[in-house]
Design an enzyme around this catalytic site. Structure first.
Site, short mmCIF file in Angstrom:
data_model
loop_
_atom_site.label_atom_id
_atom_site.label_comp_id
_atom_site.label_asym_id
_atom_site.label_seq_id
_atom_site.Cartn_x
_atom_site.Cartn_y
_atom_site.Cartn_z
CG ASP A 222 -2.48 -7.06 -0.55
OD1 ASP A 222 -3.10 -6.74 -1.59
OD2 ASP A 222 -2.81 -6.67 0.58
CG HIS B 209 -11.00 -6.13 1.73
ND1 HIS B 209 -10.12 -5.63 0.79
CD2 HIS B 209 -10.25 -6.59 2.76
CE1 HIS B 209 -8.89 -5.75 1.28
NE2 HIS B 209 -8.94 -6.31 2.47
CD GLU C 28 0.09 -6.90 3.14
OE1 GLU C 28 -0.92 -7.55 2.86
OE2 GLU C 28 0.05 -5.91 3.89
CB CYS D 49 -3.00 -13.66 8.37
SG CYS D 49 -2.18 -12.26 7.62
C1 PEP Z 1 -3.45 -10.17 2.71
O1 PEP Z 1 -3.10 -9.30 1.91
O2 PEP Z 1 -3.29 -11.39 2.52
C2 PEP Z 1 -4.07 -9.78 3.99
C3 PEP Z 1 -4.29 -10.66 4.94
O3 PEP Z 1 -4.44 -8.48 4.13
P1 PEP Z 1 -5.73 -7.83 3.45
O4 PEP Z 1 -6.52 -8.95 2.81
O5 PEP Z 1 -6.49 -7.14 4.52
O6 PEP Z 1 -5.14 -6.91 2.43
MG MG Z 2 -3.02 -7.22 2.51
#
Ligand code: PEP
Ligand code: MG
Length: 755
Positions: A628, A363, A604, A675
C-alpha cells in the site's frame, strides 16, 4: 454520428473474431462517412510492415497481399509518426505511393489514423475519397474513436494468434507471449481452466462438448425451471401488477418457447458448443437485433432478452457446476481470481494462476505467493473467455503467458521448470540454518499467512514467527462474520502452532480490493475510502469481538502481537488503543486470565512517515506495508493493469521513504520490520538489509531465496549496494543493477526462470 458510433461499438463488441470486427468497421465507416474506401492495415512488428487486412472499396483480392514497408507510403507514415494524417489530395504528398493492385487509380482525399494499444502501434485505419476532400473535425474524431475500439480487438486477436495469417510470411509463427506482470515466481505448464462469476453472460468461456445429449438435456432443464419460476412469479403477484408488467412476463414465456431462442441454441450445441456458450451466443445475437432497432421501445427490449439470458444461465451453471473438472496440471484463469475460486482447486492439481486484473501486490498475487504457485497477473490482453482448455505456459518471473505454445517454447520451459525444481530442492538445506550474513549479522525472517492451509508450510519454513497474519482471509471464505468463539479457535491454532515464537495478528483489513460478500461496500474510490482501521473503528461491535477472540486465543501462550492496518493519523491509534484496553478489561471482568498484548501499527499510508516520532511513543512496533505504501506514494492503484507497469516498490521515492521510516523507528528504539511483497523479493533483500530493518516477513515459499541472498553477502556489501542503488533515478535501473549483483554471486536463478 454519435448514434452510429454507438451501434458500431456494439456490433464490434459482439463480433466473433477480428475478421468479423474489421469487416463491420470498414463497411459501417465507409457508409457513415460517405467515403469511397475504408481499409484496415495491420503492422507486423517483426517485419515492420503494414498489410491490408480488410477493406470496403478496394479490390478484395488485394487483402493480405498489399504491403507497405516502414518508410514507404502514407499508411506507414501515419504509423511512424503515431499521428493522424488528413490530406485533401494524397498524390501531392512526397510519401504517396501508388499501388496498382488495389485499383485505387483516382483516389484523392485521404484520412489515416493510427491504431494504438498501450503505446504500441498495431495498425492504421484509413478512409479514401475519389474527389478532393478534407475531412472535417467531427469526422476525424469519429475515426479516432473507431480506431481506439479496433485497437482492443486487435490486441486480443493477436494474443490468440489470429492475426498471424494477415501479417506473417509463411512459416514465421514465433509464438509470441502475452506480456503481463509477475504475480508469484515459478514456471507452470498446464491446461487452462477458466473460472468466472455466475450469471454473467459475457464471462462465459468458449468450451467445446462431445456430449451433446447431456448439454441439450441440461439446457432443457434450465428452460423448464425458468418457465416454472416465471409462472410462479406471475401467479404470486398477479393482482398488484399493472398490464405492462404482466405483458413482460408473458413476453418472457413466449421467448422461452420461441424457435429463435430455443432452436438456435440447440443447433449451436449440436455444432459442438457447450450449453452456456451456445446460450450466450444466441442471447447476444437476439439482443443485438433489438439494440439496432430505431424504435426506442423495441431497443429497450434488448435488456429483457439479456435478463432472460442471465436467468437461464444461472440455472445452467447450477447444472454444470456440480462437477468441476480440474485436470492434473490446472492453470486457473479468470478476470479476477478470488480466494474461494482458488480454494476449490485441489492443491496438487494447481500448476499456475493467471488473472486478467491485478498487479504483483494485489491479493491474488499474495495468495499465489503463499501457496507457492507460479502466477501472472494484469493479463488484460488475454482473451480470457477463449482460452479454456488451451495449453498454457505461465512464466511467473517475467509475467509472460504462452497460449498453445510451440514445441520449442514448451520444451524450453519444461527444462526451466525442471531446473527450478532442482534449485528449490537445493535451497531446502537452508531451512535449519539462520538468516545470517557472511560476517555474522542475523536478520530474523517471519512468515506471512492468513490461510489455515499455509500454516504448515510456514512452520516448516524455519520462520522465527508470524510477521503478518491477515485475518481477513478467514472472513472472506465464509458466508457471514465469524463469531467470537469461531475466531478464537482459528487464532488459537496459529498462536499454538508457533508458540513460543511471536505471532502478529492484524485486525480486520477489508475494503479496497478485499470484499466480504456479506458486507458489501460500494465506493467510487475504494482504495481511498472506507478500509482497514477506518471500518473497524466505525464498527466497535465487529472490532471488539475480534479483539476479545485474539486475547482469549492467547491465554497461556502470550506470544500474540496485535497489529492495526491503514493507520493514517494519531487519533486512530488512540481510539484503537482505548478499544483494545476495553476488550482487555471486559475479559478480565469475566474472569479470563488475559494479558495485554504488544500493539503495533502498519506503516502503509504516507502521512505516517511524518509522524513516526509521536506514533513511536504510543506503540510497541512498526511493520511497513510496502504494497500500500507504494500505491499511495506513487498514486498507482495496485490493482489496475493499465498503470501496473509504473508500480514498483524499488522506485527511488519508496526506497527513500523506507530509509526515513526505518531510521525514525531505530532512533525511537522501536522494532521495524517489512511485511509487503518486497520483503520476499530476493532482488530487494540487500537494500532492506542495508537500511537496518529489524526483520522481514514474507510468504513461506519466498523464505529460502531471501535466506540464500542474506547468507551470501556481508553487512558492508549490503550497505554499499544500497548506496550505489540510490545513485540511479528509476526503478528499472535499480532492478537491473541489483539483478547484476546477484548474477555476479551466482544467484541469478533466484530471480529468473532456470538455475
Ligand atoms: C501491504 O500493504 O504491504 C500489506 C502487507 O498489506 P495488504 O497487502 O494486506 O494490504
Ligand atoms: Mg496493506
Amino acid at each position: 454520428m454519435l448514434k452510429t458510433l454507438r451501434r458500431i461499438v456494439q456490433e464490434v463488441n459482439a463480433a466473433h473474431d477480428l475478421t468479423q470486427a474489421s469487416s463491420i468497421i470498414v463497411t459501417r465507416v465507409k457508409q457513415s462517412m460517405s467515403a469511397d474506401v475504408c481499409s484496415v492495415y495491420l503492422l507486423d512488428q517483426r517485419l515492420q510492415q503494414y498489410t491490408l487486412m480488410a477493406s470496403d472499396g478496394l479490390n478484395p483480392e488485394s487483402i493480405g497481399t498489399v504491403r507497405f514497408k516502414q518508410g514507404e507510403g502514407l499508411v506507414s507514415l501515419v504509423g511512424e509518426t503515431e499521428e493522424l494524417l488528413n490530406l485533401d489530395n494524397a498524390p501531392d504528398h512526397p510519401r504517396y505511393r501508388f499501388i496498382a493492385e488495389t485499383g485505387e487509380v483516382s483516389f484523392h482525399g485521404f484520412l489515416g489514423v493510427p491504431i494504438i494499444h498501450r503505446r504500441q502501434v498495431m495498425g492504421v485505419l484509413v478512409v479514401r475519397q475519389r474527389s478532393l476532400r478534407c475531412f472535417d473535425e467531427n469526422e476525424v474524431s469519429f475515426l479516432l474513436t473507431i480506431a481506439a475500439q479496433l485497437a482492443g480487438a486487435i490486441a486480443h486477436a493477436d494474443a490468440r494468434g489470429e492475426i498471424q495469417p494477415f501479417t506473417e510470411t509463411p512459416g514465421g509463427k514465433d509464438n509470441r507471449p502475452i506480456v503481463a506482470l509477475p504475480g508469484a515466481p515459478g514456471v507452470g505448464i498446464g491446461t487452462a481452466v477458466v473460472v468466472y462469476p455466475v450469471a454473467d453472460l459475457d464471462a462465459v468461456p468458449h468450451r467445446k462438448t462431445k456430449d451433446t445429449a447431456t448439454e441439450i438435456f441440461a439446457f432443457e432443464l434450465a428452460l423448464e425451471a425458468v418457465r416454472t419460476n416465471i409462472k410462479a412469479l406471475e401467479a404470486s403477484i398477479h393482482p398488484e401488477l399493472g398490464a405492462e408488467s404482466r405483458a413482460l412476463f408473458e413476453a418472457y414465456l413466449l421467448m422461452l418457447n420461441s424457435d429463435t431462442l430455443v432452436e438456435k441454441t440447440i443447433k449451436r450445441i449440436r455444432d459442438g458448443s457447450w450449453a452456456p456458450g451456445a446460450w450466450r451466443d444466441t442471447i447476444n445475437e437476439q439482443a443485438q437485433l433489438f439494440e439496432l432497432m430505431d424504435d426506442p421501445y423495441l431497443r429497450e427490449r434488448a435488456d429483457d432478452v439479456r435478463d432472460l439470458g442471465r436467468r437461464i444461465l444461472a440455472h445452467l451453471q447450477d447444472e454444470v457446476r456440480r462437477q468441476p473438472d480440474y485436470p492434473e496440471q490446472t492453470i486457473l484463469v479468470g478476470d479476477e481470481i478470488s480466494a474461494t475460486m482458488l480454494a476449490e482447486v485441489p492443491r496438487e492439481r494447481l500448476a499456475g494462476i493467471v488473472s486478467a486484473r491485478g498487479s504483483g501486490s494485489s491479493h491474488v498475487a499474495i495468495l499465489a505467493h503463499a501457496m507457492g504457485v507460479p502466477a501472472v497477473v494484469g493479463a488484460d490482453d488475454l482473451p480470457v473467455a477463449r482460452v479454456d482448455g488451451c495449453e498454457l505456459v505461465v512464466d511467473g518471473y517475467r509475467g509472460r503467458i504462452f497460449v498453445s505454445p510451440s514445441p520449442a517454447v514448451r520444451s524450453e520451459y519444461t527444462r526451466l521448470a525442471q531446473e527450478e525444481e532442482e534449485l528449490v530442492a537445493g535451497l531446502e538445506g537452508l531451512r535449519e540454518l539462520p538468516a545470517e550474513t557472511l560476517d555474522g549479522v542475523r536478520l530474523p525472517l517471519f512468515a506471512n499467512t492468513g490461510l489455515l492451509s499455509d500454516i504448515a508450510p510456514s512452520l516448516e519454513s524455519g520462520a522465527e514467527g508470524i510477521g503478518l497474519y491477515r485475518t481477513e482471509f478467514p472472513f472472506m471464505i465464509r458466508e457471514c462474520f465469524p463469531g467470537e468463539e469461531e475466531q478464537r479457535a482459528i487464532y488459537r491454532e496459529v498462536l499454538e502452532g508457533f508458540a513460543p515464537r511471536p505471532v502478529t495478528l492484524r485486525t480486520l483489513d477489508v475494503g479496497g480490493d478485499k470484499a466480504l460478500s456479506y458486507f458489501p461496500i460500494v465506493e467510487e474510490n475504494p482504495f481511498l475510502g472506507w478500509r482497514g482501521i477506518r471500518i473497524t473503528l466505525d464498527h466497535p461491535d465487529i472490532f471488539l469481538v475480534q479483539l476479545r477472540a485474539m486475547m482469549r486465543a492467547n491465554i497461556g501462550l502470550n506470544n500474540l502481537r496485535l497489529m492495526l492496518p491503514m493507520i493514517s493519523n494519531v487519533a486512530e491509534v488512540d481510539r484503537a488503543l482505548q478499544l483494545i484496553g476495553r476488550a482487555h478489561q471486559e475479559l478480565l471482568a469475566t474472569g479470563e486470565s488475559v494479558v495485554m498484548p504488544q500493539v503495533g501499527i502498519m506503516v502503509e499510508v504516507p502521512s505516517v512517515i511524518y509522524q513516526m516520532e509521536v506514533l513511536a511513543s504510543r506503540v510497541d512496533f512498526f511493520s511497513v506495508g510496502t504494497n500500500d505504501l507504494t500505491q499511495y506514494l506513487l498514486a498507482i492503484d495496485r490493482n489496475n493493469p493499465r498503470v501496473a507497469s509504473l508500480y514498483d516498490s524499488l522506485h527511488p521515492a519508496v526506497l527513500r521513504a523506507l530509509i526515513q521510516i526505518i531510521s525514525a523507528a531505530n532512533l525511537a528504539g522501536k522494532p521495524v520490520s517489512i511485511c509487503g511483497e518486497v520483503a520476499g523479493d530476493p532482488v530487494a533483500t540487500l537494500l532492506l538489509l542495508g537500511m537496518g530493518v529489524s526483520g522481514l516477513s514474507m510468504s513461506a515459499a519466498s523464505m529460502p531465496r531471501v535466506k540464500s541472498v542474506i547468507r551470501s553477502f556481508t553487512m558492508n556489501d549490503a550497505r554499499r549496494v544500497l548506496d550505489e542503488a540510490l545513485q540511479y533515478d528509476d526503478a528499472a535501473a535499480i532492478r537491473d543493477y541489483l539483478e547484476q549483483k546477484l548474477e555476479q554471486r551466482g544467484l541469478g536463478g533466484l530471480v529468473r526462470a532456470g538455475k
